[in-house]
Design an enzyme around this catalytic site. Sequence first.
Site, mmCIF file in Angstrom:
data_model
loop_
_atom_site.group_PDB
_atom_site.id
_atom_site.type_symbol
_atom_site.label_atom_id
_atom_site.label_comp_id
_atom_site.label_asym_id
_atom_site.label_seq_id
_atom_site.Cartn_x
_atom_site.Cartn_y
_atom_site.Cartn_z
ATOM 1 N N ARG A 176 -5.346 3.138 -16.057
ATOM 2 C CA ARG A 176 -5.882 4.054 -14.242
ATOM 3 C C ARG A 176 -6.569 5.483 -14.145
ATOM 4 O O ARG A 176 -7.240 5.470 -13.932
ATOM 5 C CB ARG A 176 -4.360 4.082 -13.908
ATOM 6 C CG ARG A 176 -3.688 2.804 -13.081
ATOM 7 C CD ARG A 176 -2.872 2.265 -12.586
ATOM 8 N NE ARG A 176 -2.755 2.970 -11.167
ATOM 9 C CZ ARG A 176 -3.066 4.060 -10.826
ATOM 10 N NH1 ARG A 176 -2.194 4.756 -11.493
ATOM 11 N NH2 ARG A 176 -3.124 4.313 -9.806
ATOM 12 N N GLY A 199 0.819 -1.188 -0.069
ATOM 13 C CA GLY A 199 0.144 -0.072 0.259
ATOM 14 C C GLY A 199 0.766 1.209 -0.262
ATOM 15 O O GLY A 199 0.609 2.522 -0.410
ATOM 16 N N TYR A 230 -9.785 5.449 -11.458
ATOM 17 C CA TYR A 230 -9.458 5.782 -10.604
ATOM 18 C C TYR A 230 -9.294 7.221 -10.762
ATOM 19 O O TYR A 230 -8.940 7.452 -9.953
ATOM 20 C CB TYR A 230 -7.967 5.531 -9.833
ATOM 21 C CG TYR A 230 -8.514 3.357 -10.020
ATOM 22 C CD1 TYR A 230 -8.676 2.801 -9.099
ATOM 23 C CD2 TYR A 230 -6.908 2.516 -10.858
ATOM 24 C CE1 TYR A 230 -8.785 1.503 -9.131
ATOM 25 C CE2 TYR A 230 -7.016 2.088 -11.401
ATOM 26 C CZ TYR A 230 -7.695 0.770 -10.527
ATOM 27 O OH TYR A 230 -7.388 -0.547 -10.037
ATOM 28 N N GLU A 280 4.207 -6.647 1.650
ATOM 29 C CA GLU A 280 3.518 -6.727 0.165
ATOM 30 C C GLU A 280 3.769 -5.670 -0.822
ATOM 31 O O GLU A 280 3.076 -5.042 -1.180
ATOM 32 C CB GLU A 280 2.232 -7.173 0.561
ATOM 33 C CG GLU A 280 1.875 -8.942 1.483
ATOM 34 C CD GLU A 280 1.161 -8.962 2.296
ATOM 35 O OE1 GLU A 280 0.274 -8.418 1.311
ATOM 36 O OE2 GLU A 280 0.917 -9.562 3.187
ATOM 37 N N PRO A 281 4.464 -4.359 -0.815
ATOM 38 C CA PRO A 281 4.451 -3.931 -1.567
ATOM 39 C C PRO A 281 4.572 -3.921 -3.232
ATOM 40 O O PRO A 281 5.461 -5.060 -3.655
ATOM 41 C CB PRO A 281 5.902 -2.991 -1.336
ATOM 42 C CG PRO A 281 6.673 -3.843 -1.459
ATOM 43 C CD PRO A 281 5.780 -5.109 -0.892
ATOM 44 N N ARG A 331 3.183 -1.167 -5.845
ATOM 45 C CA ARG A 331 3.226 0.373 -6.419
ATOM 46 C C ARG A 331 4.339 0.740 -6.202
ATOM 47 O O ARG A 331 5.685 1.444 -7.120
ATOM 48 C CB ARG A 331 2.228 0.544 -6.263
ATOM 49 C CG ARG A 331 1.698 2.031 -6.837
ATOM 50 C CD ARG A 331 0.839 2.984 -5.809
ATOM 51 N NE ARG A 331 -0.179 2.107 -5.829
ATOM 52 C CZ ARG A 331 -1.436 2.663 -6.887
ATOM 53 N NH1 ARG A 331 -1.649 3.546 -7.482
ATOM 54 N NH2 ARG A 331 -2.422 1.761 -6.503
ATOM 55 N N CYS A 354 -13.093 3.231 -29.226
ATOM 56 C CA CYS A 354 -14.992 4.271 -29.337
ATOM 57 C C CYS A 354 -14.920 3.745 -27.684
ATOM 58 O O CYS A 354 -16.066 3.144 -27.799
ATOM 59 C CB CYS A 354 -15.226 3.128 -30.176
ATOM 60 S SG CYS A 354 -14.554 2.528 -31.316
HETATM 61 N N1 LLP Z 1 -1.497 -6.556 -0.930
HETATM 62 C C1 LLP Z 1 -2.706 -6.923 -0.738
HETATM 63 C C2 LLP Z 1 -3.337 -8.248 -0.293
HETATM 64 C C3 LLP Z 1 -3.113 -6.473 -2.329
HETATM 65 O O1 LLP Z 1 -4.493 -7.031 -2.059
HETATM 66 C C4 LLP Z 1 -2.799 -5.203 -3.008
HETATM 67 C C5 LLP Z 1 -2.999 -4.917 -3.618
HETATM 68 C C6 LLP Z 1 -1.171 -5.515 -2.177
HETATM 69 C C7 LLP Z 1 -0.269 -6.151 -1.544
HETATM 70 C C8 LLP Z 1 -0.508 -4.325 -2.559
HETATM 71 O O2 LLP Z 1 -0.620 -2.798 -2.552
HETATM 72 P P1 LLP Z 1 0.592 -1.927 -3.080
HETATM 73 O O3 LLP Z 1 2.063 -2.088 -2.328
HETATM 74 O O4 LLP Z 1 0.438 -1.933 -4.789
HETATM 75 O O5 LLP Z 1 0.035 -1.285 -3.232
HETATM 76 N N2 LLP Z 1 -5.156 -1.329 -9.716
HETATM 77 C C9 LLP Z 1 -5.198 -0.686 -8.569
HETATM 78 C C10 LLP Z 1 -4.374 -0.908 -7.344
HETATM 79 C C11 LLP Z 1 -4.928 -2.030 -6.764
HETATM 80 C C12 LLP Z 1 -4.299 -3.063 -5.607
HETATM 81 C C13 LLP Z 1 -5.290 -4.031 -5.406
HETATM 82 N N3 LLP Z 1 -4.127 -5.124 -4.113
HETATM 83 C C14 LLP Z 1 -4.505 0.656 -9.347
HETATM 84 O O6 LLP Z 1 -4.150 0.886 -10.586
HETATM 85 O O7 LLP Z 1 -4.255 2.178 -8.791
#
Ligand code: LLP
Length: 433
Positions: free
Chosen positions: A328, A239, A332, A289-290, A292, A357
Amino acid sequence: MHDFRIKSGRLHCEGVALEALARERGTPLYVYSQHTITDHFQKLDRALADLPDHLVCYAMKANSNAAVLRLLANLGGGFDIVSAGELYRVVRAGGDPRRCVFAGVGKREEEIRYALEQGIYSFNVESAPEIGRINKVAVALGRRAPIAIRINPNVEAGTHAKITTGTYENKFGIAIEDVAAVYARAARLPGIRIRGVQMHIGSQITSVAPFVKAVKKALPLVKKLQALYNIEFFSIGGGIGIVYDPALESATPGWWRRNPKARTWLTPRRYAENIVPLLAPLGLRVLIEPGRFIVGNAGVLVTQVQYVKSTPEKTFVIVDAGMNDLIRPIFYDSYHQIVPLRKTRGTLVADVVGPICESGDYFAKGRRLAAVREGDYLALLSAGAYGFVMASNYNSRPLAAEVLVNGTRHAVVRERQTQADLVRGESLAEWLK
Ligand code: LLP
């Protein structure tokens, strides 16, 4: 920090000029910087150094290209997976299943079986019925499945509604008040081995406060689980947000000091300074669990301007990438900086739109851009996470190619799809032949 910089008037990814690359490989084209991915992984890993037993499990849903996975596996990373398909990719890329945690609310029986056979580290369980299913599959295989329950701490992540996961509005995890009872039931099942506890409150979180709040809220429960079941790990999820807006300026000296927003942005250091003191006393193995953070600013989507269409109302810059390549902005309302690959004089205000389209097929509205012309190339920045992986074949558009850059070298790590790829697996019904 990332490795996309303007040198001699040309945008480069590390030592590779993107315009030359686009001419050679065609567009739309995803380009990733190996150095940036490595740097981001290591920054996080080092920030957690005061937790001697920690593991960075890259959330591969953000970018699951085999080369990216191999790179992160080589750096010692584990993986956060959400499907058997993702586990298959890890195995195929040379990653270690024993460093994989399997999240997701809808795990099918065959996915559970495959994950057990591969020997994953833990199932991050999202509901009581899921534990029953995992138990059943494990017993049939004569195994004990390692599990962690995903706590839903009911904490607002302060991010976009579509990527908030840790409140009772969301389908994820088990309500924090109910978690202890579900563990107690799980502990009695012959096919279950309680290994840890997990949570993940959302994505693109740009301040440390929601993480601190969620961890503090979970701590009493985690301690209780430690005492009762001798759990070995606590995963606090992913996150960590990234800077989408001035991503390119961040590469210019002094920008950081001049931008007042930068002072509160979430950096690995700020994250660790606030989180590590809460977690260290537990003596547990800590997982993060990063997704992004590792790959987001390590990738761009290169596209070519097809037409500049001016109407009395507005100007449209029509490019050859569409919402099928990068969804995106429309999904979003997200901002991606759009920069030319070659320095141009002057600016224009335009909607940057794709060829699909749909009126929603845009990357920017009323954006002040470099004055581009037909044939010029643009880069959509910060497209390394949730870019290619969310692409589709809508409008029968072949998926873009992906390139990994390493210094002055580059490799096509995924070929552009062909028209034949578009119809692979389709057939006429017998009665239509
Ligand atoms: N762990 C779990 C259980 C998750 O569901 C996710 C993301 C992550 C880790 C990683 O999160 P991050 O570090 O990447 O923020 N498609 C959306 C983002 C969806 C995220 C889903 N889960 C976007 O483009 O912003």
